[in-house]
Design a protein around this motif. Structure first.
Motif, PDB file in Angstrom:
ATOM      1  N   ARG A 448       0.802  -1.226   0.000  1.00  0.00           N
ATOM      2  CA  ARG A 448       0.000   0.000   0.000  1.00  0.00           C
ATOM      3  C   ARG A 448       0.837   1.280   0.000  1.00  0.00           C
ATOM      4  N   ASP A 449       2.083   1.199  -0.471  1.00  0.00           N
ATOM      5  CA  ASP A 449       2.934   2.382  -0.460  1.00  0.00           C
ATOM      6  C   ASP A 449       3.956   2.266  -1.586  1.00  0.00           C
ATOM      7  N   ASP A 450       3.677   2.925  -2.713  1.00  0.00           N
ATOM      8  CA  ASP A 450       4.577   2.852  -3.862  1.00  0.00           C
ATOM      9  C   ASP A 450       5.935   3.471  -3.580  1.00  0.00           C
ATOM     10  N   THR A 451       6.035   4.347  -2.589  1.00  0.00           N
ATOM     11  CA  THR A 451       7.312   5.002  -2.327  1.00  0.00           C
ATOM     12  C   THR A 451       8.322   4.053  -1.697  1.00  0.00           C
ATOM     13  N   LEU A 452       7.896   2.845  -1.299  1.00  0.00           N
ATOM     14  CA  LEU A 452       8.859   1.869  -0.786  1.00  0.00           C
ATOM     15  C   LEU A 452       9.882   1.500  -1.862  1.00  0.00           C
ATOM     16  N   SER A 453       9.455   1.450  -3.113  1.00  0.00           N
ATOM     17  CA  SER A 453      10.393   1.157  -4.209  1.00  0.00           C
ATOM     18  C   SER A 453      11.428   2.261  -4.336  1.00  0.00           C
ATOM     19  N   LEU A 454      10.995   3.500  -4.186  1.00  0.00           N
ATOM     20  CA  LEU A 454      11.931   4.619  -4.236  1.00  0.00           C
ATOM     21  C   LEU A 454      12.901   4.549  -3.060  1.00  0.00           C
ATOM     22  N   LEU A 455      12.403   4.139  -1.903  1.00  0.00           N
ATOM     23  CA  LEU A 455      13.256   3.983  -0.731  1.00  0.00           C
ATOM     24  C   LEU A 455      14.325   2.920  -0.981  1.00  0.00           C
ATOM     25  N   ALA A 456      13.928   1.790  -1.563  1.00  0.00           N
ATOM     26  CA  ALA A 456      14.886   0.721  -1.839  1.00  0.00           C
ATOM     27  C   ALA A 456      15.987   1.213  -2.776  1.00  0.00           C
ATOM     28  N   LYS A 457      15.633   2.012  -3.782  1.00  0.00           N
ATOM     29  CA  LYS A 457      16.637   2.537  -4.711  1.00  0.00           C
ATOM     30  C   LYS A 457      17.566   3.525  -4.013  1.00  0.00           C
TER      31      LYS A 457
END
Length: 465
Positions: A448-457
């Motif tokens: 429920r949080d697309d910004t997790l992918s940005l965090l991983a990067k």
């Protein structure tokens, strides 16, 4: 079918809303929408992709809803007090929930393949969609995740396909009970475990779902699914299992860090060795489920298996973001006990510490799954592994905070697990990056949080510094 109709999606960026909006736009409907994430400037690339498909975007202030001819579709997270919903009432617009609209499109299709289960739905849906595509069946696919086989520069968020064939392939959700709305010709049931509802409710929902189908593809390696299969007419059931007798069986699994191979048996006879480009025993089960749906749709193994072997997975499903200074970073959707266990089991097939950042996907789900989450982390994490929990996802609205990330950490203390609550997510990520050593695997987990992918990067970039 939808040409000329007008739809407005409130929460259009959601994982279940965005592909549905894309399907309607692809079928000729006029589609517009709003989203809190758009207003907050989160994941702008996603909303740019929607605009490129001709979908108009508005602030979530009611300005996009103008007359009673619009059908206003709201995600479950949207409350009646949101200005768009207030405006919909003022103009007399028809209101529909996402599952009401999706089930209508699904039930109006000729070949209806519904994929159910507590875990693996999106992956199985993606696998079936890829098999149908490679077989020239031109399917329509509704998924809750980006299918990397279909993603490119023109369609970076390929969580939906709009085809001209007669098949509509969709994952169906049991968490809100909406699975009861779907009437599949082929029902796929992967597994049944405690998630959002009680086991008694789940047994009824899943049992009724497969009972409405003309054919059911069921994982009899899962005890709960096997019990449901036992109550059905044998003639309508195609079974699959790992290391157990079934219509489709996988044996001699040979895991690799980011792949796995197995021997495929059909009706007890060895057919061939299959090598998947996605890892883990759970993906072998997913592949058998997809192969079963293909067989039930008259797509033979010589056509289906090569497609399975070339299936590259879904975004945020054990997605390898990269490696820096000997540390691998993996982005994963794991958010319920079964998904988390599958990811940890897959990683523990090979040496190296696990450094997990688990962001719970809401205070409500955390309360429901508290006991099972604690049990899974206590059972699966090994000495040396590290678990960090930031605060749960919160994107507005009213919610009780009876159980928090700090409670999970406190529950894990007696088990001796290295777990800590770091409320701020960026600080939690920084702690793991600072702790990482060559050979470690950092895993970002949550939903429920697309910004997790940005965090991983960003974590990968920080490891490179």
């Amino acid at each position: 079918m939808e040409t000329g109709k007008s739809y407005f999606f409130v929460g259009i960026g959601g994982s279940g809303m965005m592909p549905l909006a894309m399907i309607l736009a692809g079928r000729g409907a006029m589609v517009a929408g709003s989203d809190r994430s758009l207003d907050a400037g989160r994941v702008p690339a996603k909303f740019e992709a929607l605009e490129k498909r001709g979908i108009r975007l508005f602030p979530q202030d009611g300005s996009g809803i103008s007359d009673a001819q619009q059908v206003v579709v709201a995600s479950a997270a949207v409350e009646d007090s949101v200005p768009d919903m207030v405006r919909a009432c003022e103009v007399g617009a028809t209101r529909m929930s996402r599952p009401e609209l999706l089930s209508r499109l699904f039930n109006d299709s000729v070949r209806r393949i519904g994929v159910a289960g507590t875990s693996g739905k999106s992956t199985v849906t993606g696998m079936i969609g890829w098999i149908f595509d490679r077989a020239g069946r031109d399917p329509t696919v509704m998924n809750g995740a980006v299918m990397t086989n279909f993603a490119d520069s023109q369609a970076p968020f390929a969580s939906a396909l709009v085809g001209e064939g007669d098949a509509f392939i969709s994952e169906v959700d049991e968490s809100d009970g909406s699975i009861a709305l779907y009437n599949p010709t082929i029902a796929v049931l992967n597994n049944v475990s405690h998630d959002h509802k009680s086991m008694e409710e789940l047994r009824t929902l899943f049992g009724d779902f497969v009972g409405r189908a003309d054919a059911a593809v069921i994982n009899t390696g899962d005890p709960e699914s096997a019990a449901i299969a036992a109550g059905l007419d044998r003639e309508m059931v195609l079974t699959f299992a790992v290391d157990r007798d079934a219509n489709l069986t996988a044996r001699n699994l040979k895991p690799e860090p980011f792949a796995i191979s197995f021997d495929l048996y059909i009706a007890g006879d060895f057919r061939q060795t299959v090598r998947l480009s996605v890892p883990g025993r759970h993906n072998v089960e997913n592949a058998l489920a997809a192969l079963g749906a293909a067989l039930a749709s008259s797509i033979p193994p010589p056509r289906a298996v090569p497609a399975l072997e070339s299936f590259t997975g879904l975004r945020r499903r054990f997605e390898r973001v990269g490696e820096a200074n000997g540390v691998a970073v993996i982005d994963d959707f794991g958010h319920n006990p079964e998904k988390i266990a599958a990811t940890i089991n897959t990683l523990h097939e090979f040496p190296g510490r696990l450094l997990l950042l688990f962001q719970p996907h809401g205070y409500g789900p955390l309360k429901v799954m508290r006991r099972e989450l604690v049990a899974i982390f206590a059972q699966k994490l090994k000495r040396g592994d590290m678990l960090v929990l930031p605060d749960p996802v919160y994107q507005g609205g009213t919610v009780t905070r009876d159980v928090t990330s700090a409670d999970i950490v406190a529950d894990l203390a007696p088990a001796g697990i290295d777990a800590r609550h770091i409320p701020d997510r960026d600080a939690a990520a920084a702690h793991l990056v600072a702790s990482a050593k060559p050979g470690d695997r950092i895993v970002v987990m949550g939903a429920r949080d697309d910004t997790l992918s940005l965090l991983a990067k960003r974590m990968l970039d920080d490891l490179n510094r």
